[in-house]
Write a protein that holds these residues in place. Sequence first.
Motif, mmCIF file in Angstrom:
data_model
loop_
_atom_site.group_PDB
_atom_site.id
_atom_site.type_symbol
_atom_site.label_atom_id
_atom_site.label_comp_id
_atom_site.label_asym_id
_atom_site.label_seq_id
_atom_site.Cartn_x
_atom_site.Cartn_y
_atom_site.Cartn_z
ATOM 1 N N THR A 1 18.117 10.093 -5.195
ATOM 2 C CA THR A 1 16.672 10.031 -5.023
ATOM 3 C C THR A 1 16.236 8.635 -4.601
ATOM 4 O O THR A 1 16.733 7.637 -5.118
ATOM 5 C CB THR A 1 15.969 10.399 -6.354
ATOM 6 O OG1 THR A 1 16.397 11.708 -6.746
ATOM 7 C CG2 THR A 1 14.459 10.377 -6.212
ATOM 8 N N ILE A 2 15.298 8.604 -3.657
ATOM 9 C CA ILE A 2 14.651 7.369 -3.237
ATOM 10 C C ILE A 2 13.202 7.458 -3.727
ATOM 11 O O ILE A 2 12.513 8.428 -3.448
ATOM 12 C CB ILE A 2 14.682 7.210 -1.699
ATOM 13 C CG1 ILE A 2 16.102 7.260 -1.146
ATOM 14 C CG2 ILE A 2 13.927 5.962 -1.262
ATOM 15 C CD1 ILE A 2 16.967 6.093 -1.524
ATOM 16 N N ASP A 3 12.762 6.421 -4.463
ATOM 17 C CA ASP A 3 11.381 6.406 -4.943
ATOM 18 C C ASP A 3 10.838 4.980 -4.871
ATOM 19 O O ASP A 3 11.468 4.096 -4.278
ATOM 20 C CB ASP A 3 11.279 6.993 -6.348
ATOM 21 C CG ASP A 3 12.084 6.212 -7.374
ATOM 22 O OD1 ASP A 3 12.459 5.040 -7.116
ATOM 23 O OD2 ASP A 3 12.339 6.768 -8.447
ATOM 24 N N HIS A 4 9.683 4.727 -5.475
ATOM 25 C CA HIS A 4 9.047 3.423 -5.382
ATOM 26 C C HIS A 4 9.899 2.300 -5.944
ATOM 27 O O HIS A 4 9.700 1.141 -5.593
ATOM 28 C CB HIS A 4 7.673 3.440 -6.064
ATOM 29 C CG HIS A 4 7.734 3.472 -7.542
ATOM 30 N ND1 HIS A 4 7.888 4.657 -8.243
ATOM 31 C CD2 HIS A 4 7.696 2.487 -8.464
ATOM 32 C CE1 HIS A 4 7.927 4.381 -9.516
ATOM 33 N NE2 HIS A 4 7.803 3.096 -9.696
ATOM 34 N N THR A 5 10.867 2.606 -6.790
ATOM 35 C CA THR A 5 11.726 1.554 -7.346
ATOM 36 C C THR A 5 12.692 1.000 -6.294
ATOM 37 O O THR A 5 13.321 -0.022 -6.531
ATOM 38 C CB THR A 5 12.530 2.069 -8.563
ATOM 39 O OG1 THR A 5 13.398 3.118 -8.142
ATOM 40 C CG2 THR A 5 11.606 2.557 -9.657
ATOM 41 N N CYS A 6 12.784 1.663 -5.147
ATOM 42 C CA CYS A 6 13.689 1.227 -4.080
ATOM 43 C C CYS A 6 13.079 0.158 -3.202
ATOM 44 O O CYS A 6 13.770 -0.468 -2.393
ATOM 45 C CB CYS A 6 14.086 2.413 -3.203
ATOM 46 S SG CYS A 6 14.956 3.683 -4.105
ATOM 47 N N PHE A 7 11.772 -0.076 -3.323
ATOM 48 C CA PHE A 7 11.103 -1.053 -2.484
ATOM 49 C C PHE A 7 11.565 -2.452 -2.848
ATOM 50 O O PHE A 7 11.688 -2.789 -4.012
ATOM 51 C CB PHE A 7 9.585 -0.990 -2.674
ATOM 52 C CG PHE A 7 8.962 0.263 -2.130
ATOM 53 C CD1 PHE A 7 8.269 0.240 -0.945
ATOM 54 C CD2 PHE A 7 9.053 1.460 -2.819
ATOM 55 C CE1 PHE A 7 7.673 1.376 -0.443
ATOM 56 C CE2 PHE A 7 8.466 2.605 -2.332
ATOM 57 C CZ PHE A 7 7.781 2.569 -1.140
ATOM 58 N N LYS A 8 11.769 -3.260 -1.815
ATOM 59 C CA LYS A 8 12.165 -4.666 -2.049
ATOM 60 C C LYS A 8 10.917 -5.521 -2.174
ATOM 61 O O LYS A 8 9.878 -5.223 -1.680
ATOM 62 C CB LYS A 8 13.020 -5.191 -0.895
ATOM 63 C CG LYS A 8 14.396 -4.552 -0.893
ATOM 64 C CD LYS A 8 15.227 -5.169 0.181
ATOM 65 C CE LYS A 8 16.621 -4.548 0.147
ATOM 66 N NZ LYS A 8 17.466 -5.029 1.194
ATOM 67 N N LYS B 1 0.834 -1.203 0.000
ATOM 68 C CA LYS B 1 0.000 0.000 0.000
ATOM 69 C C LYS B 1 0.868 1.253 0.000
ATOM 70 O O LYS B 1 0.560 2.225 -0.678
ATOM 71 C CB LYS B 1 -0.950 0.015 1.203
ATOM 72 C CG LYS B 1 -1.977 -1.079 1.177
ATOM 73 C CD LYS B 1 -2.945 -0.894 0.051
ATOM 74 C CE LYS B 1 -4.011 -1.974 0.078
ATOM 75 N NZ LYS B 1 -4.815 -1.996 -1.121
ATOM 76 N N ILE B 2 1.951 1.217 0.752
ATOM 77 C CA ILE B 2 2.858 2.374 0.752
ATOM 78 C C ILE B 2 3.478 2.530 -0.636
ATOM 79 O O ILE B 2 3.559 3.627 -1.173
ATOM 80 C CB ILE B 2 3.933 2.240 1.843
ATOM 81 C CG1 ILE B 2 3.284 2.354 3.218
ATOM 82 C CG2 ILE B 2 5.009 3.308 1.671
ATOM 83 C CD1 ILE B 2 4.229 2.215 4.373
ATOM 84 N N LYS B 3 3.889 1.416 -1.225
ATOM 85 C CA LYS B 3 4.443 1.467 -2.581
ATOM 86 C C LYS B 3 3.415 2.044 -3.548
ATOM 87 O O LYS B 3 3.746 2.866 -4.408
ATOM 88 C CB LYS B 3 4.888 0.082 -3.019
ATOM 89 C CG LYS B 3 5.582 0.079 -4.363
ATOM 90 C CD LYS B 3 6.124 -1.301 -4.706
ATOM 91 C CE LYS B 3 6.873 -1.260 -6.018
ATOM 92 N NZ LYS B 3 7.485 -2.535 -6.358
ATOM 93 N N GLU B 4 2.156 1.645 -3.377
ATOM 94 C CA GLU B 4 1.090 2.163 -4.238
ATOM 95 C C GLU B 4 0.949 3.675 -4.096
ATOM 96 O O GLU B 4 0.793 4.385 -5.091
ATOM 97 C CB GLU B 4 -0.233 1.475 -3.878
ATOM 98 C CG GLU B 4 -1.383 1.841 -4.773
ATOM 99 C CD GLU B 4 -2.674 1.125 -4.397
ATOM 100 O OE1 GLU B 4 -3.727 1.584 -4.864
ATOM 101 O OE2 GLU B 4 -2.642 0.142 -3.643
ATOM 102 N N VAL B 5 1.031 4.182 -2.859
ATOM 103 C CA VAL B 5 0.962 5.633 -2.652
ATOM 104 C C VAL B 5 2.119 6.319 -3.361
ATOM 105 O O VAL B 5 1.937 7.317 -4.056
ATOM 106 C CB VAL B 5 0.951 5.995 -1.148
ATOM 107 C CG1 VAL B 5 1.157 7.488 -0.947
ATOM 108 C CG2 VAL B 5 -0.355 5.548 -0.503
ATOM 109 N N TYR B 6 3.319 5.769 -3.204
ATOM 110 C CA TYR B 6 4.490 6.361 -3.860
ATOM 111 C C TYR B 6 4.331 6.350 -5.371
ATOM 112 O O TYR B 6 4.649 7.330 -6.044
ATOM 113 C CB TYR B 6 5.770 5.622 -3.448
ATOM 114 C CG TYR B 6 6.407 6.190 -2.213
ATOM 115 C CD1 TYR B 6 7.595 6.892 -2.284
ATOM 116 C CD2 TYR B 6 5.819 6.037 -0.961
ATOM 117 C CE1 TYR B 6 8.186 7.417 -1.152
ATOM 118 C CE2 TYR B 6 6.398 6.553 0.170
ATOM 119 C CZ TYR B 6 7.584 7.246 0.067
ATOM 120 O OH TYR B 6 8.159 7.782 1.186
ATOM 121 N N GLN B 7 3.834 5.234 -5.919
ATOM 122 C CA GLN B 7 3.668 5.144 -7.366
ATOM 123 C C GLN B 7 2.588 6.095 -7.867
ATOM 124 O O GLN B 7 2.793 6.815 -8.839
ATOM 125 C CB GLN B 7 3.319 3.718 -7.776
ATOM 126 C CG GLN B 7 4.495 2.778 -7.720
ATOM 127 C CD GLN B 7 4.099 1.346 -8.027
ATOM 128 O OE1 GLN B 7 3.116 0.836 -7.507
ATOM 129 N NE2 GLN B 7 4.888 0.692 -8.861
#
Length: 155
Positions: A148-155, A120-126
């Motif tokens: 920069t840190i963005d949604h692509t940083c999520f594991k 869900k957090i990734k979804e908000v970032y995206q």
Amino acid sequence: MAHLSKLLILLLFLLSSVNTVQAQNTFKEEDLYEAINTMYARVIEINKQLPIRLDEITVLTKAVYQHPSIHYFYTIELHKSDFTDEDILDLKTELEHRERENFNYLLQYYSEKGNCDPQKIKEVYQKTGLNIVYNYVDIDNLILFRFTIDHTCFK
């Protein structure tokens, strides 16, 4: 170690603003706007605490929310001329890796506590395009690097 704990506190602060819209299984457009507005308010709160000395030479001097980015500005209290290009690249690589790891650690922490769903957090970032930009300058305000840190940083 003080540097790490203060950064973790700041990241917890921002992730908690995303959590304010996670009570539902799906996000509505107004939920995304609420998350954005909450993040903006949190950045204002962070600025009230600044400057924050993170270690012997690093100071967080400013946080700015400019949709879709949160910018953190750090001063390293040395002169750029004290570094070689290789030193600057190594420092950037180390700090970027550490921030990515911190970010994923916090996601895991929140997930284990049952406070959020990392997806869900990734979804908000995206959906919002949110990213966090780390800007580093030297004592003379000369740019050292940024990342920069963005949604692509999520594991």
